[in-house]
Motif scaffolding. Structure first.
Motif, PDB file in Angstrom:
ATOM      1  N   SER A   1      -1.968  -3.230 -12.952  1.00 33.80           N
ATOM      2  CA  SER A   1      -0.508  -3.346 -13.036  1.00 33.80           C
ATOM      3  C   SER A   1       0.110  -2.155 -13.751  1.00 33.80           C
ATOM      4  CB  SER A   1      -0.134  -4.624 -13.789  1.00 33.80           C
ATOM      5  OG  SER A   1       1.267  -4.712 -13.983  1.00 33.80           O
ATOM      6  N   ASN A   2       1.353  -1.870 -13.401  1.00 32.61           N
ATOM      7  CA  ASN A   2       2.135  -0.901 -14.148  1.00 32.61           C
ATOM      8  C   ASN A   2       2.839  -1.594 -15.315  1.00 32.61           C
ATOM      9  OD1 ASN A   2       4.118  -2.353 -12.844  1.00 32.61           O
ATOM     10  ND2 ASN A   2       4.810  -0.674 -11.554  1.00 32.61           N
ATOM     11  N   THR A   3       3.520  -0.798 -16.130  1.00 24.70           N
ATOM     12  CA  THR A   3       4.220  -1.351 -17.284  1.00 24.70           C
ATOM     13  C   THR A   3       5.385  -2.246 -16.850  1.00 24.70           C
ATOM     14  OG1 THR A   3       3.669   0.667 -18.495  1.00 24.70           O
ATOM     15  CG2 THR A   3       5.346  -0.746 -19.468  1.00 24.70           C
ATOM     16  N   HIS A   4       5.967  -1.946 -15.698  1.00 30.60           N
ATOM     17  CA  HIS A   4       7.115  -2.724 -15.246  1.00 30.60           C
ATOM     18  C   HIS A   4       6.787  -4.209 -15.180  1.00 30.60           C
ATOM     19  CE1 HIS A   4      10.805  -3.749 -13.111  1.00 30.60           C
ATOM     20  NE2 HIS A   4      10.060  -4.442 -12.275  1.00 30.60           N
TER      21      HIS A   4
ATOM     22  N   PRO B   1       0.819  -1.216   0.000  1.00 28.39           N
ATOM     23  CA  PRO B   1       0.000   0.000   0.000  1.00 28.39           C
ATOM     24  C   PRO B   1       0.851   1.265   0.000  1.00 28.39           C
ATOM     25  CG  PRO B   1      -0.875  -1.594   1.563  1.00 28.39           C
ATOM     26  CD  PRO B   1       0.451  -2.139   1.095  1.00 28.39           C
ATOM     27  N   GLY B   2       0.368   2.280  -0.711  1.00 28.03           N
ATOM     28  CA  GLY B   2       1.021   3.576  -0.670  1.00 28.03           C
ATOM     29  C   GLY B   2       1.694   4.014  -1.954  1.00 28.03           C
ATOM     30  N   GLY B   3       2.049   3.083  -2.827  1.00 28.80           N
ATOM     31  CA  GLY B   3       2.707   3.444  -4.075  1.00 28.80           C
ATOM     32  C   GLY B   3       1.701   3.865  -5.138  1.00 28.80           C
ATOM     33  N   PRO B   4       2.191   4.268  -6.334  1.00 30.23           N
ATOM     34  CA  PRO B   4       1.292   4.728  -7.395  1.00 30.23           C
ATOM     35  C   PRO B   4       0.242   3.693  -7.807  1.00 30.23           C
ATOM     36  CG  PRO B   4       3.551   5.323  -7.906  1.00 30.23           C
ATOM     37  CD  PRO B   4       3.606   4.426  -6.697  1.00 30.23           C
ATOM     38  N   ALA B   5       0.649   2.422  -7.977  1.00 33.68           N
ATOM     39  CA  ALA B   5      -0.304   1.405  -8.408  1.00 33.68           C
ATOM     40  C   ALA B   5      -1.385   1.187  -7.358  1.00 33.68           C
ATOM     41  CB  ALA B   5       0.423   0.093  -8.699  1.00 33.68           C
ATOM     42  N   ASP B   6      -0.993   1.090  -6.101  1.00 26.97           N
ATOM     43  CA  ASP B   6      -1.964   0.884  -5.025  1.00 26.97           C
ATOM     44  C   ASP B   6      -2.890   2.091  -4.894  1.00 26.97           C
ATOM     45  OD1 ASP B   6      -2.824  -0.546  -2.391  1.00 26.97           O
ATOM     46  OD2 ASP B   6      -2.305   1.492  -1.768  1.00 26.97           O
ATOM     47  N   THR B   7      -2.330   3.290  -4.972  1.00 23.46           N
ATOM     48  CA  THR B   7      -3.131   4.505  -4.855  1.00 23.46           C
ATOM     49  C   THR B   7      -4.176   4.568  -5.959  1.00 23.46           C
ATOM     50  OG1 THR B   7      -1.313   5.718  -3.820  1.00 23.46           O
ATOM     51  CG2 THR B   7      -3.047   7.025  -4.858  1.00 23.46           C
ATOM     52  N   ALA B   8      -3.753   4.319  -7.199  1.00 26.71           N
ATOM     53  CA  ALA B   8      -4.683   4.341  -8.324  1.00 26.71           C
ATOM     54  C   ALA B   8      -5.754   3.268  -8.174  1.00 26.71           C
ATOM     55  CB  ALA B   8      -3.925   4.151  -9.637  1.00 26.71           C
ATOM     56  N   ALA B   9      -5.345   2.087  -7.713  1.00 23.81           N
ATOM     57  CA  ALA B   9      -6.296   0.992  -7.539  1.00 23.81           C
ATOM     58  C   ALA B   9      -7.389   1.357  -6.545  1.00 23.81           C
ATOM     59  CB  ALA B   9      -5.564  -0.270  -7.081  1.00 23.81           C
ATOM     60  N   ARG B  10      -7.028   1.992  -5.459  1.00 27.47           N
ATOM     61  CA  ARG B  10      -8.005   2.342  -4.426  1.00 27.47           C
ATOM     62  C   ARG B  10      -8.944   3.461  -4.891  1.00 27.47           C
ATOM     63  NH1 ARG B  10      -6.887  -0.537   0.030  1.00 27.47           N
ATOM     64  NH2 ARG B  10      -4.821  -1.533  -0.021  1.00 27.47           N
ATOM     65  N   ILE B  11      -8.407   4.397  -5.659  1.00 26.38           N
ATOM     66  CA  ILE B  11      -9.259   5.455  -6.212  1.00 26.38           C
ATOM     67  C   ILE B  11     -10.289   4.850  -7.165  1.00 26.38           C
ATOM     68  CG2 ILE B  11      -9.281   7.473  -7.728  1.00 26.38           C
ATOM     69  CD1 ILE B  11      -6.505   8.186  -6.597  1.00 26.38           C
ATOM     70  N   VAL B  12      -9.825   3.951  -8.042  1.00 21.32           N
ATOM     71  CA  VAL B  12     -10.691   3.353  -9.051  1.00 21.32           C
ATOM     72  C   VAL B  12     -11.681   2.362  -8.429  1.00 21.32           C
ATOM     73  CG1 VAL B  12     -10.699   1.745 -11.005  1.00 21.32           C
ATOM     74  CG2 VAL B  12      -9.132   3.694 -10.989  1.00 21.32           C
ATOM     75  N   ALA B  13     -11.220   1.547  -7.486  1.00 24.50           N
ATOM     76  CA  ALA B  13     -12.066   0.495  -6.910  1.00 24.50           C
ATOM     77  C   ALA B  13     -13.322   1.073  -6.275  1.00 24.50           C
ATOM     78  CB  ALA B  13     -11.275  -0.310  -5.887  1.00 24.50           C
ATOM     79  N   GLU B  14     -13.175   2.193  -5.589  1.00 24.62           N
ATOM     80  CA  GLU B  14     -14.326   2.802  -4.910  1.00 24.62           C
ATOM     81  C   GLU B  14     -15.430   3.152  -5.899  1.00 24.62           C
ATOM     82  OE1 GLU B  14     -15.446   6.790  -2.287  1.00 24.62           O
ATOM     83  OE2 GLU B  14     -13.365   6.431  -2.903  1.00 24.62           O
ATOM     84  N   LYS B  15     -15.066   3.807  -7.001  1.00 25.35           N
ATOM     85  CA  LYS B  15     -16.060   4.237  -7.980  1.00 25.35           C
ATOM     86  C   LYS B  15     -16.514   3.085  -8.872  1.00 25.35           C
ATOM     87  CE  LYS B  15     -15.876   8.503  -6.624  1.00 25.35           C
ATOM     88  NZ  LYS B  15     -17.004   9.094  -5.863  1.00 25.35           N
ATOM     89  N   LEU B  16     -15.626   2.136  -9.121  1.00 27.54           N
ATOM     90  CA  LEU B  16     -15.990   0.996  -9.952  1.00 27.54           C
ATOM     91  C   LEU B  16     -17.046   0.146  -9.255  1.00 27.54           C
ATOM     92  CD1 LEU B  16     -15.152  -0.032 -12.737  1.00 27.54           C
ATOM     93  CD2 LEU B  16     -13.423  -1.464 -11.630  1.00 27.54           C
ATOM     94  N   SER B  17     -16.978   0.088  -7.943  1.00 30.01           N
ATOM     95  CA  SER B  17     -17.998  -0.642  -7.173  1.00 30.01           C
ATOM     96  C   SER B  17     -19.380  -0.072  -7.453  1.00 30.01           C
ATOM     97  CB  SER B  17     -17.693  -0.541  -5.672  1.00 30.01           C
ATOM     98  OG  SER B  17     -16.473  -1.159  -5.351  1.00 30.01           O
ATOM     99  N   THR B  18     -19.470   1.252  -7.529  1.00 36.65           N
ATOM    100  CA  THR B  18     -20.751   1.909  -7.802  1.00 36.65           C
ATOM    101  C   THR B  18     -21.211   1.630  -9.227  1.00 36.65           C
ATOM    102  OG1 THR B  18     -20.218   3.676  -6.232  1.00 36.65           O
ATOM    103  CG2 THR B  18     -21.938   4.134  -7.856  1.00 36.65           C
ATOM    104  N   GLU B  19     -20.277   1.733 -10.183  1.00 40.68           N
ATOM    105  CA  GLU B  19     -20.629   1.512 -11.592  1.00 40.68           C
ATOM    106  C   GLU B  19     -21.123   0.091 -11.843  1.00 40.68           C
ATOM    107  OE1 GLU B  19     -20.836   3.426 -14.263  1.00 40.68           O
ATOM    108  OE2 GLU B  19     -20.223   5.271 -13.238  1.00 40.68           O
ATOM    109  N   LEU B  20     -20.499  -0.875 -11.194  1.00 41.83           N
ATOM    110  CA  LEU B  20     -20.849  -2.276 -11.425  1.00 41.83           C
ATOM    111  C   LEU B  20     -21.939  -2.771 -10.484  1.00 41.83           C
ATOM    112  CD1 LEU B  20     -17.272  -3.777 -11.959  1.00 41.83           C
ATOM    113  CD2 LEU B  20     -18.995  -3.315 -13.720  1.00 41.83           C
ATOM    114  N   GLY B  21     -22.220  -1.985  -9.446  1.00 37.65           N
ATOM    115  CA  GLY B  21     -23.225  -2.417  -8.478  1.00 37.65           C
ATOM    116  C   GLY B  21     -22.777  -3.599  -7.653  1.00 37.65           C
ATOM    117  N   HIS B  22     -21.476  -3.715  -7.461  1.00 36.03           N
ATOM    118  CA  HIS B  22     -20.921  -4.848  -6.727  1.00 36.03           C
ATOM    119  C   HIS B  22     -19.577  -4.417  -6.128  1.00 36.03           C
ATOM    120  CE1 HIS B  22     -21.189  -9.220  -5.975  1.00 36.03           C
ATOM    121  NE2 HIS B  22     -19.875  -9.136  -5.897  1.00 36.03           N
TER     122      HIS B  22
END
Length: 333
Positions: free
Chosen positions: A103-106, A50-71
């Protein structure tokens, strides 16, 4: 079978049939998603702590994606080996959409090029679902170098052979190959000093134990603004750093496609209809002004794209990294 349309009321019958077809397709997509999600949440794997760019982006997206998918969509951190552990977990996951990988490109490009047996093959084992965000790489220096350009940095290294290390956050990474190209181009006899992550590398750079370092802009920006570090160049210019040139503008061409792309991946056998549904939901999330603002605060740019566009970005990144590796003499291990 097509429904026979009465000659007396053709348009009404056609409209009824089209409405039925549309409803059927919608129900099919809902059914696919429900089947994929089952009773548990959708797991979004991240290959880092937790705390790096990939984790940060994942948490931002997951919250809103839950609403979009209804799950519910929950972030599942599986750190280790540059994301290989999470990638291997995705390969072993069911292809029903219940497990995704941010995932990142790495992990999906660099690791397969630099590691002989990473335990997965991106093109064979995964399929692209959509882009999430991009963040640029940057080269920063300690002010003690008095360098304001890459050419001046090369001259400083030539005059200070005992301090000829450029810090990078991980071995066999894009920053390492960028650092090697800087050294070759400006005839600076430097070596890459590999760290276990950006934070310790940045701390040594701030303390003057390193003269220069290559990492993502987000690792350097606050110190650049405070004047304790100086960013000399970035992979692509950004309004977040006005006046800072791209590597190409600074005399170092060929690094445009080393920009890191965060994207979402699924097991290779995931159905097309489910990929399309997830891509649509993801792109809606990335258009959300709140998400855009959050990404900007972390020096990331939303990157909505189709799975095909995401795949093309991977091909471009792979070509650039292969060239940089060959030029540096790197041998996969």
């Amino acid at each position: 079978m097509f429904q026979r349309i009465s000659s007396h009321r053709p348009w009404r019958a056609l409209r009824t049939w089209l409405m039925g077809l549309s409803l059927g397709l919608s129900l099919s997509l809902v059914g696919l998603t429900a089947q994929a999600q089952g009773s548990g949440p959708i797991r979004l794997l991240v290959g880092y702590t937790p705390g790096g760019p990939a984790d940060t982006a994942a948490r931002i997206v997951a919250e809103k994606l839950s609403t979009e998918l209804g799950h519910p969509v929950v972030v599942d951190n599986k750190p280790g080996a540059g994301g290989q552990i999470a990638a291997q977990a995705l390969k072993a996951a069911p292809a029903d959409g219940s497990v995704l990988f941010l995932s990142n490109t790495h992990t999906v490009v660099t690791v397969p090029l630099t590691v002989k047996n990473p335990g997965f093959a991106t093109a064979k084992d995964f399929r692209t679902v959509g882009g999430v965000a991009t963040f640029e790489l940057a080269l920063a220096v300690n002010p003690k170098t008095h360098a304001h350009t890459l050419k001046e940095l090369g001259a400083w290294f030539a005059a200070h052979q005992s301090e000829s290390s450029i810090g990078v956050p991980a071995p066999a990474s894009s920053p390492e190959f960028v650092a090697a190209k800087v050294s070759r181009t400006f005839k600076a006899d430097t070596v890459a000093a590999s760290y276990r992550g950006a934070p310790p590398m940045v701390q040594d750079l701030l303390a003057g134990q390193l003269a220069a370092g290559v990492s993502s802009i987000s690792d350097f920006q606050q110190y650049h603004q405070a004047g304790t570090l100086r960013i000399l160049a970035v992979t692509r210019t950004t309004p977040l750093l006005p006046g800072v040139p791209s590597f190409a503008e600074a005399g170092l061409a060929g690094l445009d496609n080393t920009t890191d792309l965060l994207g979402i991946y699924a097991p290779a056998a995931m159905p097309d209809a489910l990929v399309a549904r997830y891509n649509t939901a993801l792109n809606r999330v990335l258009a959300n002004p709140e998400v855009v603002a959050k990404f900007k605060s972390y020096v990331m740019t939303p990157a909505p794209m189709t799975p095909a566009e995401q795949q093309q970005r991977l091909v471009q990144a792979s070509a650039v990294l292969s060239t940089l590796m060959n030029e540096s003499g790197f041998v996969p291990h």
